[in-house]
Design an enzyme around this catalytic site. Structure first.
Site, PDB file in Angstrom:
ATOM      1  N   ASN A  29     -32.231   2.945 -52.912  1.00 11.53           N
ATOM      2  CA  ASN A  29     -31.865   2.434 -54.234  1.00 11.53           C
ATOM      3  C   ASN A  29     -30.957   1.223 -54.062  1.00 11.53           C
ATOM      4  O   ASN A  29     -29.921   1.301 -53.406  1.00 11.53           O
ATOM      5  CB  ASN A  29     -31.155   3.526 -55.044  1.00 11.53           C
ATOM      6  CG  ASN A  29     -31.034   3.163 -56.516  1.00 11.53           C
ATOM      7  OD1 ASN A  29     -30.872   2.000 -56.874  1.00 11.53           O
ATOM      8  ND2 ASN A  29     -31.105   4.157 -57.362  1.00 11.53           N
TER       9      ASN A  29
ATOM     10  N   CYS B 198     -34.014   2.993 -59.300  1.00 11.72           N
ATOM     11  CA  CYS B 198     -34.681   4.294 -59.205  1.00 11.72           C
ATOM     12  C   CYS B 198     -35.970   4.299 -60.020  1.00 11.72           C
ATOM     13  O   CYS B 198     -36.942   4.966 -59.659  1.00 11.72           O
ATOM     14  CB  CYS B 198     -33.748   5.412 -59.661  1.00 11.72           C
ATOM     15  SG  CYS B 198     -33.028   5.163 -61.293  1.00 11.72           S
TER      16      CYS B 198
ATOM     17  N   HIS C  20     -31.238   8.171 -64.871  1.00 12.66           N
ATOM     18  CA  HIS C  20     -31.793   8.211 -63.520  1.00 12.66           C
ATOM     19  C   HIS C  20     -33.246   8.658 -63.586  1.00 12.66           C
ATOM     20  O   HIS C  20     -33.612   9.514 -64.391  1.00 12.66           O
ATOM     21  CB  HIS C  20     -30.981   9.189 -62.658  1.00 12.66           C
ATOM     22  CG  HIS C  20     -31.402   9.225 -61.234  1.00 12.66           C
ATOM     23  ND1 HIS C  20     -31.400   8.105 -60.427  1.00 12.66           N
ATOM     24  CD2 HIS C  20     -31.872  10.246 -60.454  1.00 12.66           C
ATOM     25  CE1 HIS C  20     -31.828   8.434 -59.212  1.00 12.66           C
ATOM     26  NE2 HIS C  20     -32.119   9.729 -59.212  1.00 12.66           N
TER      27      HIS C  20
ATOM     28  N   ASP D 170     -36.620  11.549 -54.959  1.00 13.85           N
ATOM     29  CA  ASP D 170     -35.378  11.131 -55.612  1.00 13.85           C
ATOM     30  C   ASP D 170     -34.760  10.012 -54.769  1.00 13.85           C
ATOM     31  O   ASP D 170     -33.921  10.255 -53.900  1.00 13.85           O
ATOM     32  CB  ASP D 170     -34.426  12.323 -55.728  1.00 13.85           C
ATOM     33  CG  ASP D 170     -33.150  11.988 -56.494  1.00 13.85           C
ATOM     34  OD1 ASP D 170     -32.986  10.820 -56.898  1.00 13.85           O
ATOM     35  OD2 ASP D 170     -32.314  12.892 -56.671  1.00 13.85           O
TER      36      ASP D 170
END
Length: 1105
Positions: free
Chosen positions: A216, A221, A466, A483
Site C-alpha cells: 500500500n 488499497c 479500507h 488485504d
C-alpha cells in the site's frame, strides 16, 4: 449479571450514562483497576500465577485462523492476583487467557471476575496489529448446561494487546453453587478466537496461501483490490502478457507496468510494489495518498487497456471477457408499434436499497428492479407515429451476459438533507451460484449460471475507509483474503455471508463493512477464463526484459547497501575550464565533471592508477590538485604532496568531503616532455590565467603556470602574451581575481609575485587584458568593471502561470534591475507590451506562483528572488493580460459563465470589475465581452448556481466582496429575456433544472421561467419545450416534478392550474431564518457526460499515459 460487552449497554450500576470500551494506561504500562464499571472492556497487565491449562483438540498449524482453548483457574475463592494461561498460537501469534478479581466503584465494592484475551504481549515491536473476534466463556461444571458467554471484537496492537471485560460476571454469581460454575474450587474459562492475518509481523503469504499481496503506497488499497481481481482473471492476465511492449518507455508504459506487476504477483515470494504502475499512470505522489472509487478505477483501467490492445494480437480481449448486451425498448399495448435499441455494457450497477420490511435486498431483487417495465399512459403516452399517442410499456431486457460479470453495488448515494454523499450499509445478499436466465430476452446456448469469483469489500464511510478483496482463485470454493500485502486463507462465511451488510448488531462483523463490487464468472466459461497461466505462456522477450530490470535493481540495491564504503570523486581537467565566463574556474551547475566511485580506504596511488587507466595518461604525466573552499568563499585548487601523501587514503585526503573535487593536471602533448615539470612546494606557486576582451565582454581561459614566488610580475608578461597570441611586447593590465566583486589591479609589476598578490596561494587567478587606448568606449572597459557587473548577474527562469508545469525560458538579468527594466526584458523576449504583463513571486516552500508583484514595486530584482532555494533555478511567474497591469491592480478578477439565449452555448468569462464594485459593475464588464441578441432586452443579470440548480438572482447593488466562488458554487451571466423584464403581481420567476429519476442527480444548464397564477401546466410545458428547443418526439418522454424541501411531486394533471404559492420559499422546520426555495424539475435521461459520485469531492481518476 446480564449486561453485554457493547459499550452502549455497559453501564455502571451507580450511573446512568453509557460507558465506553477503554484502555487504562499508566506510565506506558497497562493496569487493571478495581474500580472499573461493570461490563466495561479494558486492557490489563498480568502477573503469572500457577494454573493448569486444559488441553483441547486443536490443529497444530500455528497459522490457523481460529482456535478454541481453555484455562482452569484453581483455588478460585482465594484468587487475588491475575492468572495467566499458557499461549495458544493463532495466526502465528501467541494468545493467552487472563483472569483476575476486580472491585467496582460502587459503595458496596461489589467484586467481579475480570476476563480478558491477550495477544502477543511479550513482543517488543510497535508496528504489529491483528484484528480478531472472540467469544469468552465460563464453562458450567454441570453436564449439558450452557456456558456463560460474551463476545468481543478488537484490533489488537502494542498499546492495546489485551481486550475483554473488567466485570465479566459478579463474584457472588461465579461462586454460587446453584449456578454450577465452580467445582472443587476450580473454574474453567474458554475462548474461541477468530483472527485475521496480522500486519507488521513475519507473515509468509506465499507459504500459507501460494499467493502474495500488494504494498500500500498510502491509500491505494482500492487499487490493490482491483489489481488482484484482474490478476486472477487468468485469461485477461494472459492477454496482458501478450501485449507488445518491446519498445515501450519503461517509466511511461501502462501495459509494461501492468505486465511487471502481474509477473511479480505470479513469481515473487514477497509483497509487490505498485509505484512504477502509478508512475506510468502519470500520477503524482499525492494521488497515492488520496483514496478513489474502485468502480471508477475499474472502468478507467479497462478502457485504457482496451485502447492499448487495439492493433495487437490480443485486440478485443476486453469486450470478449466483460461485454454484455441489453435491449432498451418501448412497445405499444394496443397497436403493433414500438422502438428498440441494443446497447453494450461492461458492468451493471445494482440498487441495494431493500424493498422488504427488514430493508434487505438480494441480487435477484435488484435485477428484477433493473428490468421493471414502466407504463407510459395518460399524459405520458408514447408517440406511435401514424397511430398517434398510445399506451405503451418501456423497459430494458438483457440480450447477452458476458463471461466475466462485474456487478457494482450502489452503496454511495446523495443525501439531500446534508448535501453530501453517504454510504448505505443495508443488507444485500448475493449467492455463491447465480442463475440469470430469467432476465434474458431469450435463453442463450448455455445457461446463464455464474460462480462467484471475487468480492471487493469496503469498510468505512463516504469520507474514507479500507478496501480488501476476497477471491476464489480456481472457482472451487476455496477463498483467500487479500488485504494489501497480507494474504490469508479464509472461510466461505467470512468471504460471503459476513459482507452482506446490515450487521450493525453483530459484534463478529466489522462495522460498516460490506461488499461493494462482485465478480461472477459464467460456469460454462470457467475453465477458459481461469485456465492456468504458466511461465511458458509468457513471451520470452518480456521475461528477459523483466529479468534484466530485476538484475539492475539488485545491483542498485547492492550499491546502496555498500554506499557507505565508497565516496565520489569529481575530476576536472583544463578543458572543463574553457568557456567559463564567471568567477573561479568553473560553474558547478553547468560543467560535466567525470565522477569516480572510489573506495574510501583506497590509497592516493591506487586512485592515480584508476585515473591513468581512464584518462589514458601514464601516472607520471598526472598531478592531482584538490579543490578547496577558501575562507573568502572561493573554490580553488590546492596542492597535494605526492612524495608523502601517496599512501594516504582518499578518505583522509578528502577530509570528509563527499564528493571530493579534484583538478587533474595532464602533460600537454605539445610539450615534448615525458614527465610533468617538477613543482617545488616551497618556492613555486600555481597560477591560473584568464584573458579579458572588453570589445566582446568575455573572458577566455589561458591555462596555468608554475611561477617562482620570487619572480617579478613583469617577467610574466611575455608568457601571458604568448598564451593570448599577442606580440610578446604588448603592454598588459594585470588583475588578481580575489573573490566575487573584488578584482584588484596589480599596479607595480616590478614587485615580486609574493608581495604583489594578496596572501599568495596555489590556485590564485590572474586576469589580464591589453593596455590599449580607447577602453573608455566600451561598456565594461576593464576586467574589474566586467566582474563587478557579473557579481549582480543572475539567470532567472520566467514561467507562464497559465500553463501547468511550464518549463519557462531563461534570461540573464542584473539583480540591480528595477521592475520596469525587468518587464521590458521579458516583454522583448515574448514580443508583447511590457505593461500587459503581471509578475508573481515564486513560493518559498514549494514550486509554484506566489503573491503578485505590483507594478509600483520600488525594490529591485534581488528583492523578488529572496525566497528562492540555493542551487535551485530562480523562477518568477508571469501572465499576459488583456488590460494594463496598472488598471488590473485596481480591479478584482472574477470568473463566471455566459449562456446565450438558446441555453446551448456556455463559455467562461474572466472579468475585471473594480475591487470595491457591485454586481452592476460586473455586469457592465461582462457586456463588453458578450454578444446580445437583436430582439433581447439588452439587460443582464447574475445567477448563483449550485449543483446545476439556480440558487438566486443577485441584486445589482450587492458588493462583489460578498460573492464567493468555489466547490459546487458558480455564477452565470445571461441576458434577461424581454418578457421577463417586468413582472405583474400574478407572475413569478421560478428556477427550472434537469434531473434523472432522483432529484439530486441534476445536470445540464438550469434556467428561469416566468409563470402566471392559475395558468394550466400544459402552457408552461409548451414554453419550456420552446425554450430548450427539444423535438416533440423526444420531449414527450420528459416528466415534470415540483421539488421542495427534499420531496419531489410529479405533475400528473396538465390541465390543472398552477398556484404560485407552490413555488414560494418555505421556512425550514425549527429554523425560521432559513428558507428552502421550490424548483421545477425536468426528469429525463442525461445524455451529457455522466458525473461520478466524487464530482465535487476529489479529482476524477485519470490515466494520463
Amino acid at each position: 449479571m446480564n449486561n453485554t460487552m457493547n459499550h452502549v449497554n455497559a453501564k455502571d450500576e451507580t450511573r446512568s450514562e453509557h460507558e465506553d470500551m477503554e484502555t487504562d494506561q499508566i506510565d506506558g504500562n497497562n493496569h487493571h483497576h478495581g474500580d472499573d464499571p461493570p461490563g466495561e472492556t479494558v486492557n490489563g497487565e498480568v502477573k503469572e500465577e500457577g494454573a493448569d491449562i486444559a488441553e483441547t483438540e486443536m490443529e497444530e498449524d500455528d497459522s490457523r485462523a481460529e482456535a478454541t482453548f481453555r484455562y482452569t483457574v484453581e483455588n478460585i475463592s482465594k484468587l487475588k492476583e491475575t492468572a495467566l494461561s499458557q499461549s495458544c498460537m493463532v495466526r502465528n501469534l501467541p494468545w493467552k487467557i487472563m483472569a483476575m478479581p476486580r472491585n467496582s466503584q460502587n459503595t458496596d465494592r461489589q467484586k467481579s471476575l475480570g476476563f480478558f484475551l491477550q495477544c502477543n504481549a511479550d513482543s517488543d515491536s510497535a508496528s504489529w496489529s491483528c484484528h480478531a473476534n472472540a467469544e469468552l466463556r465460563i464453562l458450567n461444571a454441570r453436564p449439558d448446561t450452557e456456558p456463560f458467554c460474551r463476545k468481543i471484537q478488537h484490533l489488537f496492537y502494542c498499546k492495546e494487546n489485551d481486550w475483554g471485560f473488567s466485570h465479566f460476571l459478579s463474584w457472588n454469581e461465579l461462586l454460587d453453587p446453584e449456578k454450577g460454575y465452580v467445582k472443587d474450587d476450580k473454574v474453567t474459562v474458554e475462548v474461541h478466537v477468530v483472527a485475521d492475518a496480522p500486519h507488521g509481523v513475519c507473515w509468509d503469504s506465499k507459504k500459507h496461501t501460494g499467493f502474495v499481496g500488494l504494498k500500500n503506497q498510502g491509500a491505494t488499497c482500492y487499487m490493490n483490490s482491483l489489481l488482484q481481481t484482474l490478476f486472477f482473471t487468468n485469461k485477461l492476465r494472459r492477454a496482458v502478457y501478450m501485449m507488445p511492449t518491446e519498445g515501450d518507455d519503461g517509466s511511461k508504459s501502462v501495459p509494461l507496468a501492468l505486465q511487471r506487476v502481474f509477473y511479480e504477483l505470479q513469481f515473487s515470494d514477497k509483497p509487490v510494489g505498485t509505484k512504477k504502475l502509478t508512475r506510468s499512470f502519470g500520477w503524482e505522489t499525492l494521488d497515492s495518498f488520496m483514496q478513489h472509487d474502485v468502480q471508477e478505477l475499474c472502468r478507467v483501467l479497462l478502457d485504457n487497456m482496451e485502447n492499448k490492445m487495439k492493433g495487437t494480437c490480443v485486440e478485443g480481449t476486453i469486450p470478449q471477457l466483460f461485454e454484455g448486451k441489453m435491449l432498451s425498448y418501448i412497445k405499444c399495448k394496443n397497436v403493433d408499434y414500438g422502438s428498440q435499441r441494443e446497447e453494450t455494457f461492461f458492468d451493471i450497477q445494482l440498487n441495494i436499497k431493500g424493498k422488504k420490511n427488514d430493508g434487505s435486498c438480494t441480487v435477484n431483487d435488484s435485477f428484477k428492479e433493473y428490468i421493471t417495465v414502466e407504463t407510459l399512459d395518460g399524459d405520458n403516452k408514447y408517440d406511435a407515429g401514424e397511430f398517434g399517442l398510445q399506451d405503451s410499456e418501456k423497459g430494458v431486457i438483457f440480450v447477452k451476459f458476458p463471461p466475466v460479470l462485474h456487478l457494482h453495488l450502489m452503496r454511495f448515494m446523495y443525501d439531500p438533507a446534508t448535501d453530501t454523499n453517504i454510504k448505505i450499509n443495508d443488507r444485500f445478499e448475493f449467492p455463491e451460484r447465480l442463475n440469470l436466465d430469467e432476465f434474458l430476452q431469450k435463453k442463450e446456448k448455455t445457461q446463464a449460471n455464474y460462480i462467484l469469483h471475487a468480492v471487493l469489500v469496503h469498510s468505512g464511510d463516504n469520507h474514507g475507509g479500507h478496501y480488501v478483496v476476497y477471491i476464489n482463485p480456481k472457482g472451487d470454493g476455496k477463498w483467500c483474503k487479500f488485504d494489501d500485502d497480507v494474504v490469508s486463507r479464509c472461510a466461505k462465511q467470512e468471504a460471503i455471508d459476513n459482507n452482506y451488510g446490515g450487521h450493525d448488531d453483530d459484534l463478529t462483523v466489522k462495522h460498516c463493512t460490506n461488499a461493494y463490487m462482485l465478480v461472477y464468472i459464467r460456469e460454462s466459461e470457467l475453465s477458459a477464463v481461469l485456465q492456468p497461466v504458466n511461465e511458458c505462456d509468457i513471451p520470452e522477450t518480456l521475461v528477459n526484459r523483466l529479468s534484466e530490470e530485476r538484475r539492475l535493481e539488485t545491483q542498485k540495491r547492492k550499491e546502496r547497501n555498500e554506499a557507505h564504503l565508497y565516496m565520489s570523486v569529481q575530476v576536472l581537467v583544463e578543458d572543463d575550464f574553457c568557456g567559463h565566463q564567471g568567477n573561479d574556474l568553473y560553474d558547478g551547475d553547468k560543467v560535466n565533471v567525470r565522477t569516480f566511485k572510489v573506495k574510501k580506504l583506497s590509497t592516493l596511488m591506487e586512485f592515480m592508477e584508476t585515473l591513468s587507466e581512464n584518462l589514458k595518461y601514464p601516472v607520471r604525466q598526472l598531478r592531482p590538485w584538490p579543490f578547496h573552499c577558501r575562507q573568502n568563499h572561493t573554490f580553488r585548487p590546492t596542492m597535494i604532496d605526492l612524495d608523502s601523501d601517496t599512501n594516504k587514503t582518499v578518505q583522509d585526503l578528502a577530509d570528509q568531503e563527499n564528493p571530493w573535487t579534484v583538478f587533474v593536471e595532464t602533460l600537454s602533448p605539445d610539450s615534448g616532455l615525458k614527465d610533468l615539470s617538477p613543482f617545488d612546494k616551497d618556492s613555486d606557486v600555481l597560477l591560473f590565467l584568464k584573458l579579458y576582451n572588453p570589445r566582446q565582454k568575455s573572458v577566455s581561459y589561458c591555462g596555468h603556470l608554475y611561477v617562482p614566488i620570487s619572480a617579478k610580475a613583469i617577467e610574466l608578461v611575455p608568457e601571458l602574451n604568448r598564451k593570448a597570441g599577442f606580440p610578446v611586447n604588448t603592454p598588459l593590465m594585470l588583475f588578481e581575481e580575489v573573490k566575487p566583486n573584488l578584482i584588484e589591479r596589480l599596479e607595480d609589476l616590478s614587485l615580486p609575485i609574493e608581495k604583489l598578490l594578496d596572501e599568495l596561494m596555489d590556485g590564485d587567478i590572474i586576469v589580464f587584458q591589453r593596455e590599449d587606448d580607447g577602453h573608455a568606449t566600451f561598456e565594461f572597459p576593464t576586467a574589474k568593471d566586467y566582474f563587478r557587473d557579473l557579481f549582480y548577474q543572475v539567470e532567472v527562469t520566467f514561467c507562464d502561470k497559465q500553463v501547468v508545469n511550464d518549463q519557462g525560458f531563461p534570461l540573464e538579468l542584473s539583480l540591480r534591475m528595477n521592475y520596469d527594466q525587468m518587464a521590458h526584458a521579458v516583454a522583448q523576449h515574448l514580443g508583447c507590451d511590457p505593461y500587459h504583463l503581471q509578475f508573481f513571486k515564486s513560493q518559498g516552500y514549494r514550486d509554484g506562483p506566489g503573491n503578485p508583484v505590483k507594478c509600483t514595486f520600488e525594490g529591485n530584482l534581488k528583492d523578488l528572488l529572496i525566497y528562492t532555494k540555493p542551487r535551485q533555478p530562480k523562477k518568477i511567474y508571469y501572465q499576459q493580460l488583456n488590460i494594463k497591469i496598472s488598471d488590473l491592480e485596481n480591479k478584482r478578477q472574477f470568473k463566471c459563465f455566459w449562456v446565450n439565449g438558446k441555453l446551448k452555448e456556455e463559455r467562461e468569462l474572466v472579468l475585471y470589475p473594480d475591487k470595491n464594485g457591485r454586481v452592476s459593475d460586473l455586469l457592465e464588464e461582462a457586456r463588453k465581452q458578450v454578444e446580445l441578441t437583436d430582439k433581447g432586452s439588452c439587460k443582464l443579470r447574475l445567477l448563483e448556481i449550485i449543483s446545476y440548480k439556480i440558487l438566486s438572482v443577485q441584486r445589482e447593488d450587492i458588493p462583489l466582496e460578498q460573492l464567493s466562488v468555489g466547490g459546487t458554487r458558480t455564477f452565470r451571466v445571461e441576458e434577461i429575456p424581454g418578457d421577463e423584464v417586468t413582472m405583474a403581481e400574478d407572475e413569478l420567476l421560478i428556477p427550472v433544472a434537469h434531473f434523472h429519476k432522483e432529484m439530486y442527480q441534476t445536470f445540464g444548464i438550469p434556467f428561469l421561467l416566468k409563470i402566471k397564477h392559475n395558468e394550466p401546466f400544459y402552457k408552461i410545458r409548451e414554453r419550456i419545450q420552446k425554450k430548450i428547443d427539444v423535438p416533440e418526439k423526444e420531449f414527450e418522454k420528459y416528466k415534470f416534478a415540483v421539488i421542495v424541501m427534499g420531496r419531489q411531486e410529479y405533475v400528473t394533471e396538465e390541465d390543472k392550474p398552477i398556484n404560485l404559492t407552490q413555488f414560494m420559499p418555505q421556512h425550514l422546520h425549527g429554523n425560521h431564518n432559513m428558507q428552502a426555495r421550490p424548483w421545477l424539475g425536468i426528469d429525463h435521461v442525461n445524455k451529457t457526460a455522466k458525473r461520478t459520485r466524487y464530482s465535487y469531492q476529489e479529482k476524477a481518476i485519470k490515466i494520463h499515459n
